[in-house]
Design an enzyme around this catalytic site. Structure first.
Site, short mmCIF file in Angstrom:
data_model
loop_
_atom_site.label_atom_id
_atom_site.label_comp_id
_atom_site.label_asym_id
_atom_site.label_seq_id
_atom_site.Cartn_x
_atom_site.Cartn_y
_atom_site.Cartn_z
N LYS A 43 38.30 30.88 47.06
CA LYS A 43 37.99 32.21 47.57
C LYS A 43 37.07 32.91 46.59
CE LYS A 43 40.55 36.01 47.30
NZ LYS A 43 41.67 36.94 47.42
N THR A 61 35.04 34.25 39.78
CA THR A 61 35.53 32.87 39.74
C THR A 61 36.41 32.62 40.94
OG1 THR A 61 37.39 33.59 38.36
CG2 THR A 61 35.47 32.69 37.23
N SER A 79 46.48 32.20 39.35
CA SER A 79 46.63 30.77 39.09
C SER A 79 46.99 30.46 37.64
CB SER A 79 45.37 30.02 39.49
OG SER A 79 44.26 30.50 38.77
N THR A 122 39.58 31.53 43.03
CA THR A 122 41.00 31.51 42.70
C THR A 122 41.59 30.19 43.16
OG1 THR A 122 41.41 32.70 44.75
CG2 THR A 122 41.37 33.99 42.74
N SER A 173 43.85 49.02 44.71
CA SER A 173 42.71 48.29 44.15
C SER A 173 41.47 49.16 44.18
CB SER A 173 42.44 47.01 44.96
OG SER A 173 43.51 46.10 44.83
N ARG A 175 51.94 38.26 47.38
CA ARG A 175 50.76 38.28 48.24
C ARG A 175 50.71 37.00 49.07
NH1 ARG A 175 44.99 38.76 45.44
NH2 ARG A 175 45.34 36.54 45.02
N ASP A 192 42.99 48.02 53.27
CA ASP A 192 44.36 47.94 53.77
C ASP A 192 44.82 49.31 54.25
OD1 ASP A 192 44.39 45.24 53.05
OD2 ASP A 192 45.18 45.68 51.04
N CYS A 200 13.64 32.71 16.55
CA CYS A 200 14.79 31.80 16.49
C CYS A 200 15.33 31.69 15.07
CB CYS A 200 14.38 30.42 17.01
SG CYS A 200 13.71 30.42 18.70
N GLN A 235 53.76 40.90 42.22
CA GLN A 235 53.23 41.29 43.53
C GLN A 235 53.25 40.06 44.43
OE1 GLN A 235 48.96 42.07 45.58
NE2 GLN A 235 49.23 43.10 43.61
#
Length: 565
Positions: free
Chosen positions: A161, A136, A223, A138, A110, A41, A91, A485, A39
């Site tokens: 972002k 997270t 990434s 990008t 999406s 982008r 979009d 514990c 894709q």
């Protein structure tokens, strides 16, 4: 062409991600390495530049029979003859894109919830993309597996972002998949958002509740490939990883109930005619005594000595280490890890995450004890971070702590888990009925694809398919520091030797712990918490000698009820 969505690459042309490299060259290496869909982008470039780059990319993808999709821009897709487009909720609408591109074009959508997924499916989407999975940024450093180009502070600030959508996590992905199962089971589904080499195996594993549930058709990365030093190698490794079960994946009764024959299902039943199958429990505990498994405890200083003594008394070999750099070596010793979030500092949280990753990589069992998870926002944030960081075989906690787990990255099984603020690390007054407790642990276990244990006056434990109430124990356990514990330590030792049935291992640890407490509390010389602790250690030691010899009569005291949830 019939698309294969296994490894879906979304490009990023920003300098901080792409560096000074040529995007078509990166994509060429990626498709050679195993990318199956590309894709394109680019939200920043002018139309003329978009068309020019898209044509170059299309030459690359066509040569490898890989579809090229254009993000949002139908005009660019038409200009270069791309195989289709991908549109988001903000979009161009699906109907318009389909009308402009024709019935044979690939049009992906999406979605962030089940309603959007249903609408996209009804509208004729070719596939849907669920996200965001993780919150997270990008940028290149989020790809943990491959060497990355160095980023300047200015570039990081400019390109970062943060996801603004609701973060779904694997449970949210699974919820949408489960919804589509009865609505449109054949539509391809991928997911996107913070995916990289470190978390893709867990997303693929935890996004399925059972073997009968639909699996994701693929994963979308940015990434993890575009910013990698060698995009081709990155793509090849990711493709291999997608096709290989993670090391922590184990055969689960909850996954295969429907596929078991009657004889096998009966054999794996832990409670029959109101009685625990003592031979199964004793077999687990005998293995602990015979093999002395390593039990790695990352726990607070207050409990370390007690936890180490408990581990020794049950036959395990304790290591009390909070330094994550030791974790890879310890994980290779076929033991188990307890992450006890009693101390919440940035350094401690970083160490927990690194150790979790090391044990997940080796397939070593991990127990999470989210101490005081409902007490402060700091602890709730730490819990959220840990649940996003890796896979836990068992999550154990008191009622307030399990409520906090239930409301983190997922719903609380339709149960009101908005309890009053937890007071310190202790559980407050119970607000749930036994039926609600049973349903809550079942729902959490099903959501996480693990075992959930809620401790209290009575304990509730489930793997999502089998749920039990344990009525053993003693009041002095609630009057000493670290009883919960050290129960985690006990369970972890059992997990190390019984990896093919996590629920059995957990139940074995609970019963030994609780019955030992009863035996200690019944001694005439035990008059309070101070005299109880050494008597409790003695009782654990005594039981170890019994089950090492295969004796099971002490399990006559077990009080375990099957919960119908």
């Amino acid at each position: 062409m019939t698309p294969d969505y296994t490894l879906y690459l979304v490009t990023d042309s920003t300098p901080a991600i792409l560096g000074d490299r040529d995007l078509p060259s990166v994509v060429r290496a990626a498709v050679k390495g195993g990318v199956t869909v590309v894709q394109y982008r680019d939200k920043m470039s002018e139309t003329v530049d978009l068309v020019r780059t898209a044509r170059q990319l299309h030459e690359v993808t066509r040569a490898h029979n890989v579809p090229l999709l254009i993000n949002d821009r139908v005009d660019v897709a038409l200009a270069v003859g791309a195989e289709g487009v991908h549109v988001g909720q903000e979009d161009m609408d699906l109907a318009s894109a389909r009308k402009l591109l024709g019935p044979d074009a690939i049009v992906g959508v999406s979605v962030g919830n089940a309603d959007e997924a249903k609408a996209a499916t009804a509208g004729g989407a070719s596939y849907i993309s669920i996200g965001a999975v993780f919150a997270t940024p990008t940028y290149a450093s989020s790809c943990l597996s491959f060497p990355q180009p160095q980023l300047s502070n200015n570039n990081v600030k400019r390109v970062r972002k943060e996801n603004t959508k609701s973060i779904l996590g694997p449970p949210g992905v699974r919820a949408i998949l489960s919804c589509l199962r009865g609505y449109s089971p054949s539509i391809p589904v991928i997911c996107i958002g913070g995916l990289n080499f470190s978390n893709i195996p867990r997303v693929l594993y935890q996004s399925r509740t059972s073997l009968d549930d639909p699996a994701l058709s693929g994963v979308a990365v940015v990434s993890a490939i575009v910013a990698a030093q060698d995009p081709g190698v990155a793509a090849k490794q990711l493709r291999a990883q997608i096709n290989t079960p993670p090391a922590f994946a184990r055969p689960r009764m909850a996954d295969s109930v429907a596929g078991l024959g009657e004889a096998e299902a009966k054999r794996r039943c832990l409670v029959e005619d109101g009685r625990v199958k003592a031979e199964m429990v004793v077999d687990v505990l005998r293995r602990v005594a015979e093999t002395t498994p390593i039990c790695h405890n990352m726990t607070n200083l207050v409990v370390q000595n007690f936890a180490a003594n408990v581990a020794l008394c049950i036959g395990a070999s304790p290591i009390m280490s909070t330094t994550a750099t030791e974790a890879p070596d310890l994980a290779a010793l076929n033991g188990s890890l307890v992450v006890n979030v009693g101390t919440v500092t940035p350094d401690a949280l970083a160490n927990y995450q690194q150790a979790l990753a090391a044990y997940n990589e080796k397939g070593g069992p991990v127990v999470l004890d989210p101490v005081g998870a409902g007490a402060t926002q700091l602890r709730r944030n730490a819990l959220r971070t840990l649940l996003s960081a890796g896979y836990f075989d068992v999550i154990k906690g008191n009622e307030d702590e399990i409520k906090a787990v239930a409301t983190t990255a997922g719903a609380g099984a339709g149960i009101d888990t908005a309890a009053a603020q937890q007071r310190g690390v202790d559980s407050g007054a119970s607000t749930l009925s036994d039926a609600q407790k049973a349903e809550l642990v079942r729902a959490v276990a099903a959501r996480e694809r693990n075992v959930c244990l809620m401790t209290g006056r009575h304990d509730f434990v489930s793997d999502g398919a089998r749920t039990f109430k344990v009525r053993n124990g003693h009041k002095f356990l609630g009057a000493i520091t670290g009883s919960g514990c050290t129960l985690g330590t006990t369970i972890a030792a059992c997990l190390a030797v019984k990896r093919d049935d996590t629920l059995l291992a957990t139940l074995a640890g609970v019963l030994m712990f609780e019955i030992a407490a009863e035996k200690a509390g019944a001694r005439p010389d035990v008059t309070g918490p101070g005299s109880f602790v050494p008597a409790f250690l003695d009782a654990l030691w005594t039981l170890q000698g019994m089950y090492e010899l295969g004796k099971a009569d002490w399990l006559d005291a077990a009080m375990v009820d099957v919960c119908d949830v």
